[in-house]
Design a protein around this motif. Structure first.
Motif, PDB file in Angstrom:
ATOM      1  N   MET A   1       0.857  -1.228  -0.025  1.00  0.00           N
ATOM      2  CA  MET A   1       0.004   0.001   0.087  1.00  0.00           C
ATOM      3  C   MET A   1       0.921   1.273  -0.058  1.00  0.00           C
ATOM      4  SD  MET A   1      -3.363  -0.658   2.215  1.00  0.00           S
ATOM      5  CE  MET A   1      -2.499  -1.013   3.878  1.00  0.00           C
ATOM      6  N   ALA A   2       1.876   1.199   0.504  1.00  0.00           N
ATOM      7  CA  ALA A   2       3.029   2.172   0.631  1.00  0.00           C
ATOM      8  C   ALA A   2       3.421   2.616  -0.813  1.00  0.00           C
ATOM      9  CB  ALA A   2       4.156   2.128   1.864  1.00  0.00           C
ATOM     10  N   GLU A   3       3.789   1.437  -1.511  1.00  0.00           N
ATOM     11  CA  GLU A   3       4.084   1.670  -2.723  1.00  0.00           C
ATOM     12  C   GLU A   3       3.187   2.156  -3.760  1.00  0.00           C
ATOM     13  OE1 GLU A   3       5.763  -2.115  -3.861  1.00  0.00           O
ATOM     14  OE2 GLU A   3       7.421  -1.847  -2.713  1.00  0.00           O
ATOM     15  N   THR A   4       1.936   1.847  -3.367  1.00  0.00           N
ATOM     16  CA  THR A   4       0.993   2.153  -4.401  1.00  0.00           C
ATOM     17  C   THR A   4       0.421   3.434  -4.168  1.00  0.00           C
ATOM     18  OG1 THR A   4       0.390  -0.144  -4.394  1.00  0.00           O
ATOM     19  CG2 THR A   4      -1.530   1.453  -5.038  1.00  0.00           C
ATOM     20  N   PHE A   5       0.229   3.933  -2.750  1.00  0.00           N
ATOM     21  CA  PHE A   5      -0.165   5.357  -2.736  1.00  0.00           C
ATOM     22  C   PHE A   5       0.550   6.484  -2.250  1.00  0.00           C
ATOM     23  CE2 PHE A   5      -3.577   1.877  -0.888  1.00  0.00           C
ATOM     24  CZ  PHE A   5      -4.414   1.981  -2.018  1.00  0.00           C
ATOM     25  N   ARG A   6       1.928   6.171  -2.021  1.00  0.00           N
ATOM     26  CA  ARG A   6       3.054   7.000  -1.713  1.00  0.00           C
ATOM     27  C   ARG A   6       2.702   7.719  -0.551  1.00  0.00           C
ATOM     28  NH1 ARG A   6       7.504   5.228  -4.203  1.00  0.00           N
ATOM     29  NH2 ARG A   6       7.109   4.533  -6.190  1.00  0.00           N
ATOM     30  N   ILE A   7       2.050   7.285   0.532  1.00  0.00           N
ATOM     31  CA  ILE A   7       1.777   7.957   1.645  1.00  0.00           C
ATOM     32  C   ILE A   7       2.275   7.067   2.976  1.00  0.00           C
ATOM     33  CG2 ILE A   7      -0.159   9.508   0.970  1.00  0.00           C
ATOM     34  CD1 ILE A   7      -2.048   7.477   1.853  1.00  0.00           C
ATOM     35  N   ARG A   8       2.072   7.726   4.052  1.00  0.00           N
ATOM     36  CA  ARG A   8       2.175   7.085   5.330  1.00  0.00           C
ATOM     37  C   ARG A   8       1.052   6.545   5.754  1.00  0.00           C
ATOM     38  NH1 ARG A   8       3.046  10.383   9.538  1.00  0.00           N
ATOM     39  NH2 ARG A   8       2.761  12.194   8.435  1.00  0.00           N
ATOM     40  N   ILE A   9       1.154   5.101   6.267  1.00  0.00           N
ATOM     41  CA  ILE A   9       0.004   4.297   6.532  1.00  0.00           C
ATOM     42  C   ILE A   9       0.009   3.696   8.009  1.00  0.00           C
ATOM     43  CG2 ILE A   9      -1.173   2.161   5.803  1.00  0.00           C
ATOM     44  CD1 ILE A   9       0.042   2.370   3.285  1.00  0.00           C
ATOM     45  N   GLU A  10      -1.266   3.869   8.642  1.00  0.00           N
ATOM     46  CA  GLU A  10      -1.094   3.459   9.841  1.00  0.00           C
ATOM     47  C   GLU A  10      -2.653   2.520   9.942  1.00  0.00           C
ATOM     48  OE1 GLU A  10      -2.851   4.940  14.164  1.00  0.00           O
ATOM     49  OE2 GLU A  10      -2.508   6.506  12.683  1.00  0.00           O
ATOM     50  N   MET A  11      -2.621   1.246  10.260  1.00  0.00           N
ATOM     51  CA  MET A  11      -3.365   0.148  10.654  1.00  0.00           C
ATOM     52  C   MET A  11      -4.144   0.385  11.991  1.00  0.00           C
ATOM     53  SD  MET A  11      -3.590  -0.970   7.400  1.00  0.00           S
ATOM     54  CE  MET A  11      -4.499  -2.153   7.564  1.00  0.00           C
ATOM     55  N   ARG A  12      -5.326   0.377  12.002  1.00  0.00           N
ATOM     56  CA  ARG A  12      -6.131   0.383  13.414  1.00  0.00           C
ATOM     57  C   ARG A  12      -7.258  -0.652  13.138  1.00  0.00           C
ATOM     58  NH1 ARG A  12      -7.424   6.132  15.754  1.00  0.00           N
ATOM     59  NH2 ARG A  12      -5.176   6.286  15.292  1.00  0.00           N
ATOM     60  N   GLN A  13      -7.261  -1.551  14.348  1.00  0.00           N
ATOM     61  CA  GLN A  13      -8.294  -2.483  14.415  1.00  0.00           C
ATOM     62  C   GLN A  13      -9.228  -2.030  15.375  1.00  0.00           C
ATOM     63  OE1 GLN A  13      -6.846  -6.243  15.834  1.00  0.00           O
ATOM     64  NE2 GLN A  13      -9.091  -7.337  15.518  1.00  0.00           N
ATOM     65  N   ILE A  14     -10.801  -2.222  14.963  1.00  0.00           N
ATOM     66  CA  ILE A  14     -11.715  -1.782  15.715  1.00  0.00           C
ATOM     67  C   ILE A  14     -12.754  -3.110  15.462  1.00  0.00           C
ATOM     68  CG2 ILE A  14     -11.694   0.715  14.767  1.00  0.00           C
ATOM     69  CD1 ILE A  14     -13.798   0.090  12.732  1.00  0.00           C
ATOM     70  N   GLY A  15     -13.572  -3.100  16.501  1.00  0.00           N
ATOM     71  CA  GLY A  15     -14.749  -4.220  16.697  1.00  0.00           C
ATOM     72  C   GLY A  15     -15.997  -4.051  15.958  1.00  0.00           C
ATOM     73  N   MET A  16     -16.726  -5.072  15.926  1.00  0.00           N
ATOM     74  CA  MET A  16     -17.927  -4.844  15.043  1.00  0.00           C
ATOM     75  C   MET A  16     -18.846  -3.804  15.287  1.00  0.00           C
ATOM     76  SD  MET A  16     -17.414  -7.331  13.082  1.00  0.00           S
ATOM     77  CE  MET A  16     -16.783  -9.178  13.000  1.00  0.00           C
ATOM     78  N   ARG A  17     -18.967  -3.338  16.513  1.00  0.00           N
ATOM     79  CA  ARG A  17     -20.082  -2.357  16.936  1.00  0.00           C
ATOM     80  C   ARG A  17     -19.353  -0.895  16.580  1.00  0.00           C
ATOM     81  NH1 ARG A  17     -23.719  -4.558  20.756  1.00  0.00           N
ATOM     82  NH2 ARG A  17     -23.142  -6.599  21.701  1.00  0.00           N
ATOM     83  N   GLN A  18     -17.941  -0.974  16.582  1.00  0.00           N
ATOM     84  CA  GLN A  18     -17.306   0.386  16.132  1.00  0.00           C
ATOM     85  C   GLN A  18     -17.481   0.436  14.608  1.00  0.00           C
ATOM     86  OE1 GLN A  18     -16.069  -1.560  18.293  1.00  0.00           O
ATOM     87  NE2 GLN A  18     -15.895  -0.431  20.283  1.00  0.00           N
ATOM     88  N   GLU A  19     -17.471  -0.548  13.829  1.00  0.00           N
ATOM     89  CA  GLU A  19     -17.595  -0.500  12.496  1.00  0.00           C
ATOM     90  C   GLU A  19     -19.023  -0.221  12.187  1.00  0.00           C
ATOM     91  OE1 GLU A  19     -17.342  -3.736   8.541  1.00  0.00           O
ATOM     92  OE2 GLU A  19     -17.348  -4.501  10.544  1.00  0.00           O
ATOM     93  N   ALA A  20     -19.935  -0.624  12.735  1.00  0.00           N
ATOM     94  CA  ALA A  20     -21.424  -0.358  12.405  1.00  0.00           C
ATOM     95  C   ALA A  20     -21.513   1.146  12.721  1.00  0.00           C
ATOM     96  CB  ALA A  20     -22.391  -0.988  13.301  1.00  0.00           C
ATOM     97  N   SER A  21     -20.838   1.720  13.849  1.00  0.00           N
ATOM     98  CA  SER A  21     -21.184   3.071  14.127  1.00  0.00           C
ATOM     99  C   SER A  21     -20.651   4.083  13.110  1.00  0.00           C
ATOM    100  CB  SER A  21     -20.720   3.336  15.561  1.00  0.00           C
ATOM    101  OG  SER A  21     -19.163   3.355  15.647  1.00  0.00           O
ATOM    102  N   ARG A  22     -19.401   3.586  12.634  1.00  0.00           N
ATOM    103  CA  ARG A  22     -18.919   4.356  11.447  1.00  0.00           C
ATOM    104  C   ARG A  22     -19.387   4.255  10.111  1.00  0.00           C
ATOM    105  NH1 ARG A  22     -13.657   6.090  12.532  1.00  0.00           N
ATOM    106  NH2 ARG A  22     -13.350   6.322  10.361  1.00  0.00           N
ATOM    107  N   LEU A  23     -20.005   3.216   9.846  1.00  0.00           N
ATOM    108  CA  LEU A  23     -20.590   2.978   8.364  1.00  0.00           C
ATOM    109  C   LEU A  23     -22.277   3.595   8.677  1.00  0.00           C
ATOM    110  CD1 LEU A  23     -19.352  -0.587   7.437  1.00  0.00           C
ATOM    111  CD2 LEU A  23     -18.577   1.717   6.901  1.00  0.00           C
ATOM    112  N   GLY A  24     -22.877   3.393   9.663  1.00  0.00           N
ATOM    113  CA  GLY A  24     -24.316   3.621   9.947  1.00  0.00           C
ATOM    114  C   GLY A  24     -25.114   2.760   9.144  1.00  0.00           C
ATOM    115  N   GLY A  25     -26.476   3.081   9.399  1.00  0.00           N
ATOM    116  CA  GLY A  25     -27.417   2.291   8.667  1.00  0.00           C
ATOM    117  C   GLY A  25     -28.920   2.227   9.435  1.00  0.00           C
ATOM    118  N   ILE A  26     -29.725   1.485   8.950  1.00  0.00           N
ATOM    119  CA  ILE A  26     -31.140   1.509   9.549  1.00  0.00           C
ATOM    120  C   ILE A  26     -31.202   0.215  10.241  1.00  0.00           C
ATOM    121  CG2 ILE A  26     -33.646   2.060   9.030  1.00  0.00           C
ATOM    122  CD1 ILE A  26     -31.976   4.229   8.462  1.00  0.00           C
ATOM    123  N   GLY A  27     -31.730   0.686  11.463  1.00  0.00           N
ATOM    124  CA  GLY A  27     -32.267  -0.785  12.285  1.00  0.00           C
ATOM    125  C   GLY A  27     -33.454  -1.511  11.828  1.00  0.00           C
ATOM    126  N   SER A  28     -33.595  -2.575  12.819  1.00  0.00           N
ATOM    127  CA  SER A  28     -35.303  -3.417  12.457  1.00  0.00           C
ATOM    128  C   SER A  28     -36.140  -2.495  12.975  1.00  0.00           C
ATOM    129  CB  SER A  28     -34.943  -4.605  13.047  1.00  0.00           C
ATOM    130  OG  SER A  28     -34.749  -4.258  14.582  1.00  0.00           O
TER     131      SER A  28
END
Length: 459
Positions: A187-214
């Motif tokens: 990815m550093a060779e492709t995008f030519r930027i500094r990269i940081e990887m951050r692992q999140i949980g399933m609930r944090q992913e849903a909060s970032r993406l958003g959506g409509i519940g049941s």
């Protein structure tokens, strides 16, 4: 509060927001805080609080120092310092004394805040920031293809570019530890930027993406919920819910956070429900527990080989339970609660909006179909009537249908014999169904003229 107070010429709506502050998911007012101190007048010698809260993409909020005492309002774009060098651009979310209260709530001390605000964002800063945000979608898809080529068991959910376009943070979810060192090199060779990887949980992913519940509303984690508490299956058991993972799981794949909302109410009501009352022994037989209504404080029991359930109050259940402990077996369950089936009251209301029910079109189509079916059945059941005129209708000539090929000829009524010779003038037409002949005046004159000429020639 929103984007209306932005004084920069390049606009101030965040990435993904196209409605200038009216959206919620991934927009201006996501996880927003109402400034209830804005209308209050501060003392004359009041010195404004020197820390400001800034909001970034994905509801990320951080505190920054304001050493130059720049006058800032909620919604303005500012250029702030970063820990890895360079700068970033974000929105001002809270200013003043409310920041002090938020720091107490999040347990952040004033000495821990080290990063500071450089300046208000200029037009050049906004253009560069928008150009960096436009690259996020393409960068995320390219990084996903690279992860698939390396057969990594991880899911890249979001990418966040820094305001100066020199660093990108990749958010991913995975079940365990992932060795992504080779991925970072590619990815550093492709995008030519500094990269940081951050692992999140399933609930944090849903909060970032958003959506409509049941429930039909936006997800709680993407609008107002900030702290994620653990949800266990015991919360569903206490509320007498079926342990169906398809119904209890949210869009994140975990148990819904709303299972904890009413859990305290159920726990308080369960204090009055006796324990270990699955079977009550009586002379009639062993009555087994079938159902418990926590709020009505009723328990339903049934005898073996009987389908009917018997509702009992909690006092009677505790009494029989105590008798069984002492070795006493009652004749039957005894006191039975009579359930009142009250008819539903029709609420009288005035439809101010002027709209009918949502199913009004379906009801009309059903009524029309039922009416058509009734008409067809009535026509089939009606006896065959003669072709004469109906009651109260004028008499009209009706054409009788021709007999089909191969059908038996229709019997005809014999006509009375008529005398030969010319018909006398002025004779009445006895046939009522016969159509009256009204000669045309022009044709009559022509015929009279022809008759006259013929008579002259004969003479």
């Amino acid at each position: 509060m929103g984007c209306g107070s932005c004084s920069t010429g390049g606009g101030c709506s965040p990435a993904g927001c196209k409605s200038n502050g009216s959206c919620l998911t991934n927009g201006c007012s996501k996880l927003d805080v109402y400034d209830w101190l804005s209308h209050m007048d501060m003392p004359t010698n009041y010195k404004p609080f020197g820390i400001i809260e800034v909001k970034f993409k994905g509801s990320r909020k951080e505190f920054y120092l304001n050493p130059d005492n720049i006058y800032l309002e909620a919604g303005e774009l500012v250029v702030v310092e970063t820990t890895t060098g360079g700068y970033d651009v974000g929105h001002v979310s809270i200013t003043g004394e409310l920041v002090r209260m938020q720091m107490v709530k999040r347990r952040v001390k004033e000495e821990e805040v080290a990063k500071k605000i450089y300046r208000k964002a200029t037009v050049a800063d906004v253009e560069k920031w928008k150009a960096a945000k436009d690259l996020e979608w393409e960068t995320m898809h390219k990084s996903r293809t690279l992860a698939l080529e390396l057969n990594l068991s991880m899911k890249l959910s979001d990418v966040d570019y820094q305001g100066d376009k020199t660093k990108a943070t990749f958010y991913y979810t995975a079940e365990g530890r992932v060795d992504f060192r080779e991925l970072i090199k590619k990815m550093a060779e492709t995008f030519r930027i500094r990269i940081e990887m951050r692992q999140i949980g399933m609930r944090q992913e849903a909060s970032r993406l958003g959506g409509i519940g049941s429930c039909g509303r936006e997800l709680c984690c993407s609008t107002w919920l900030t702290d994620f508490k653990t949800v266990s299956t015991s919360a569903a058991r206490y509320q007498n819910l079926s342990l169906n993972t398809l119904k209890l799981a949210g869009q994140c794949g975990k148990l819904k956070c709303c299972l904890n909302y009413e859990l305290d109410t159920y726990m308080d009501a369960l204090k009055y429900i006796p324990d270990n009352v699955n079977v009550l022994k009586t002379e009639k037989g062993d009555a087994r527990l079938q159902k418990t209504d926590i709020f009505k404080k009723l328990m339903w029991f049934s005898y073996p080989r009987e389908e009917s359930w018997i509702p009992l109050p909690l006092t009677r259940v505790k009494e029989i339970q105590q008798m069984n402990r002492e070795g006493i077996i009652p004749a039957d369950l005894g006191e039975v609660v009579e359930l009142e089936n009250k008819p539903a009251k029709a609420l009288d209301y005035e439809n101010v909006v002027g709209q009918d029910s949502l199913t009004r079109l379906d009801e009309r189509s059903r009524n029309n179909n039922n009416n058509n079916k009734k008409k067809k059945t009535n026509n089939r059941n009606k006896p065959n009537r003669p072709n004469g005129p109906a009651d109260g209708q004028p008499q009209q000539m009706q054409q009788q249908p021709r007999p089909e090929a191969g059908a038996a000829p229709r019997p005809q009524t014999p006509r009375p014999p008529q005398a030969a010779g010319p018909r006398p003038e002025g004779a009445a037409n006895n046939n009522p169904n016969r159509k009256k002949f009204r000669p045309n005046k022009n044709n009559q004159n022509r015929n009279d003229g022809n008759r006259g000429g013929q008579q002259d020639k004969k003479e």
